[in-house]
Design a protein around this motif. Structure first.
Motif, short mmCIF file in Angstrom:
data_model
loop_
_atom_site.label_atom_id
_atom_site.label_comp_id
_atom_site.label_asym_id
_atom_site.label_seq_id
_atom_site.Cartn_x
_atom_site.Cartn_y
_atom_site.Cartn_z
N ARG A 133 0.44 -1.04 -0.01
CA ARG A 133 -0.25 -0.11 -0.30
C ARG A 133 1.08 1.90 -0.28
NH1 ARG A 133 -4.26 0.23 4.93
NH2 ARG A 133 -4.95 -1.47 3.61
N HIS A 134 2.36 1.34 0.19
CA HIS A 134 2.52 2.20 0.67
C HIS A 134 4.06 2.82 -0.17
CE1 HIS A 134 1.03 2.40 4.24
NE2 HIS A 134 0.75 3.89 4.57
N GLY A 135 4.07 1.24 -0.79
CA GLY A 135 5.10 1.81 -2.13
C GLY A 135 6.18 1.16 -2.42
N PHE A 136 6.85 0.30 -0.87
CA PHE A 136 8.22 0.12 -0.68
C PHE A 136 8.11 -1.35 -0.92
CE2 PHE A 136 8.86 3.81 1.26
CZ PHE A 136 7.81 4.11 2.42
N ASN A 137 9.32 -1.83 -0.84
CA ASN A 137 10.09 -3.00 -1.95
C ASN A 137 9.65 -3.95 -0.53
OD1 ASN A 137 11.71 -5.25 -2.27
ND2 ASN A 137 13.17 -4.61 -2.92
N VAL A 138 8.59 -4.77 -0.50
CA VAL A 138 7.88 -5.77 0.27
C VAL A 138 8.90 -7.59 0.42
CG1 VAL A 138 6.06 -4.85 0.05
CG2 VAL A 138 6.65 -7.44 -1.24
N LYS A 139 10.28 -7.04 -0.40
CA LYS A 139 11.05 -7.81 -0.17
C LYS A 139 11.71 -7.99 0.97
CE LYS A 139 10.01 -10.51 -4.94
NZ LYS A 139 11.17 -9.96 -5.94
N LEU A 140 11.85 -7.08 1.19
CA LEU A 140 12.66 -6.56 1.80
C LEU A 140 12.55 -5.85 3.58
CD1 LEU A 140 15.67 -4.74 -0.84
CD2 LEU A 140 15.63 -6.88 0.40
N LYS A 141 11.26 -5.17 3.71
CA LYS A 141 11.03 -4.70 4.65
C LYS A 141 10.34 -5.78 5.98
CE LYS A 141 12.70 -0.06 3.23
NZ LYS A 141 13.39 0.45 3.57
N LYS A 142 10.75 -4.97 7.01
CA LYS A 142 9.89 -5.32 8.19
C LYS A 142 9.22 -4.38 8.93
CE LYS A 142 12.28 -9.54 9.07
NZ LYS A 142 12.50 -10.28 10.43
N HIS A 143 7.74 -4.07 9.24
CA HIS A 143 6.91 -3.18 9.96
C HIS A 143 6.53 -3.66 11.09
CE1 HIS A 143 4.15 0.13 10.40
NE2 HIS A 143 5.31 0.81 9.77
N TRP A 144 6.19 -2.77 12.58
CA TRP A 144 5.64 -2.91 13.35
C TRP A 144 4.65 -3.61 13.48
CZ3 TRP A 144 1.52 -0.79 15.30
CH2 TRP A 144 0.83 -0.19 14.45
N THR A 145 3.81 -3.04 12.60
CA THR A 145 2.19 -3.88 12.40
C THR A 145 2.46 -5.44 11.99
OG1 THR A 145 2.52 -3.56 9.97
CG2 THR A 145 1.64 -1.90 11.73
N GLY A 146 3.71 -5.60 11.38
CA GLY A 146 3.78 -7.56 11.63
C GLY A 146 4.34 -7.76 12.71
N SER A 147 4.82 -7.04 13.44
CA SER A 147 5.49 -8.34 14.87
C SER A 147 4.21 -7.46 15.82
CB SER A 147 6.82 -7.35 15.16
OG SER A 147 7.86 -6.86 14.04
N LEU A 148 3.18 -7.00 15.54
CA LEU A 148 2.35 -7.01 16.14
C LEU A 148 1.06 -8.64 16.14
CD1 LEU A 148 0.56 -5.64 18.20
CD2 LEU A 148 -0.73 -4.65 17.30
N GLY A 149 1.10 -8.59 14.77
CA GLY A 149 0.43 -9.91 14.34
C GLY A 149 0.91 -11.61 14.67
N TYR A 150 2.48 -11.00 14.93
CA TYR A 150 3.20 -11.81 15.41
C TYR A 150 3.29 -12.37 16.81
CZ TYR A 150 7.72 -15.63 15.45
OH TYR A 150 8.30 -16.39 15.59
N LEU A 151 3.43 -11.00 17.80
CA LEU A 151 3.07 -11.11 18.78
C LEU A 151 1.21 -11.68 19.64
CD1 LEU A 151 4.62 -11.06 21.99
CD2 LEU A 151 3.28 -8.64 21.16
N ILE A 152 0.54 -11.36 18.81
CA ILE A 152 -0.51 -11.72 19.35
C ILE A 152 -0.82 -13.57 18.66
CG2 ILE A 152 -3.00 -12.20 18.89
CD1 ILE A 152 -2.84 -8.71 18.41
N THR A 153 -0.81 -13.64 17.29
CA THR A 153 -0.97 -15.21 17.33
C THR A 153 -0.06 -15.61 17.86
OG1 THR A 153 0.50 -15.11 15.48
CG2 THR A 153 -1.85 -15.00 14.97
N THR A 154 1.57 -15.48 18.53
CA THR A 154 2.50 -16.47 19.14
C THR A 154 1.71 -15.90 20.88
OG1 THR A 154 4.27 -15.96 17.74
CG2 THR A 154 4.95 -16.93 19.86
N ALA A 155 1.47 -15.24 21.41
CA ALA A 155 0.73 -15.53 23.06
C ALA A 155 -0.46 -16.44 22.66
CB ALA A 155 -0.27 -14.67 22.49
N ILE A 156 -1.22 -16.79 21.16
CA ILE A 156 -2.33 -17.34 21.68
C ILE A 156 -1.35 -18.85 21.76
CG2 ILE A 156 -4.34 -18.59 19.76
CD1 ILE A 156 -4.42 -15.03 19.59
N ILE A 157 -0.59 -19.50 20.05
CA ILE A 157 -0.25 -20.18 20.56
C ILE A 157 0.53 -21.03 22.07
CG2 ILE A 157 1.85 -21.98 20.17
CD1 ILE A 157 1.27 -19.74 17.08
N GLY A 158 1.16 -19.96 22.56
CA GLY A 158 2.15 -19.90 23.60
C GLY A 158 0.86 -20.46 24.65
N LEU A 159 -0.10 -20.16 25.36
CA LEU A 159 -1.12 -19.91 26.26
C LEU A 159 -1.94 -21.54 26.02
CD1 LEU A 159 -2.87 -16.35 26.26
CD2 LEU A 159 -1.70 -17.33 27.54
#
Length: 202
Positions: A133-159
């Motif tokens: 959506r923001h026009g960056f190279n998705v092959k090379l970037k990380k962003h906090w939005t993805g990390s938030l999704g990672y944290l939520i799903t991993t927390a569910i798995i761990g719980l």
């Protein structure tokens, strides 16, 4: 004696279906396609957890899949609908999935494998759409939005899968999220290594 064979067949069908789907989506969606293939091993992981697929079969199949994916890289003829030149993440993913069940307990191995398959898939797709959506190279970037999704799903798995109190299990998810986000080592190696080292503190 071969009661596990039908379950292996079902697990393989999920993976083959993901490969067929992603191949049709094409090279433009390579970053999403590799995450879809990550998702596709979740049924195999759950069958391993419920002892429907033996450890040696799961581990051997993951190793074979890793070798199959490494070969195109070595020949410089990547399967471009999901492989990216000079990025061996999917190879590391398969080899890590092969090693984890051999060295960790069944419950902990399942939690770590699901974090790699599901949480990593979620974070990759979130980041893809954010940067697309923001026009960056998705092959090379990380962003906090993805990390938030990672944290939520991993927390569910761990719980769901891990022992200990909620704070410990959410702490486990947080450390894995940081291991996934760090820029120095491919997350398909960093997450299983850090996840294994965390056992030293419990």
């Amino acid at each position: 004696m071969l009661g596990w064979l039908p379950y292996v067949g079902v697990a393989a069908l999920f993976i083959l279906a993901a490969i067929a789907l992603t191949k049709r989506m094409g090279e433009e969606w390579a970053w999403v396609n590799r995450k879809i293939i990550h998702f596709s091993i979740a049924p195999a992981v759950l069958m391993f957890y419920y002892e429907l697929i033996p450890t040696w079969i799961f581990s051997g199949a993951a190793f074979a899949f890793g070798a199959f994916q490494l070969w195109p890289h070595l020949r410089r003829k990547e399967l471009r609908w999901y492989q990216i030149e000079h990025n061996y993440g999917e190879v590391f993913f398969a080899f890590s999935a092969s090693a984890i069940p051999l060295i960790l307990s069944q419950e902990y191995a399942t939690a770590l494998l699901l974090a790699m398959a599901v949480s990593d898939g979620v974070t990759g797709i979130i980041r893809h759409y954010y940067f697309r959506r923001h026009g960056f190279n998705v092959k090379l970037k990380k962003h906090w939005t993805g990390s938030l999704g990672y944290l939520i799903t991993t927390a569910i798995i761990g719980l769901y899968l891990l022992d200990g109190g909620p704070i410990e299990r959410i702490g486990w998810a947080t450390v894995l999220m940081l291991a996934e986000y760090q820029p120095w080592l491919d997350d398909n190696l960093a997450v299983p290594v850090v996840g294994t080292l965390l056992l030293l503190f419990v």
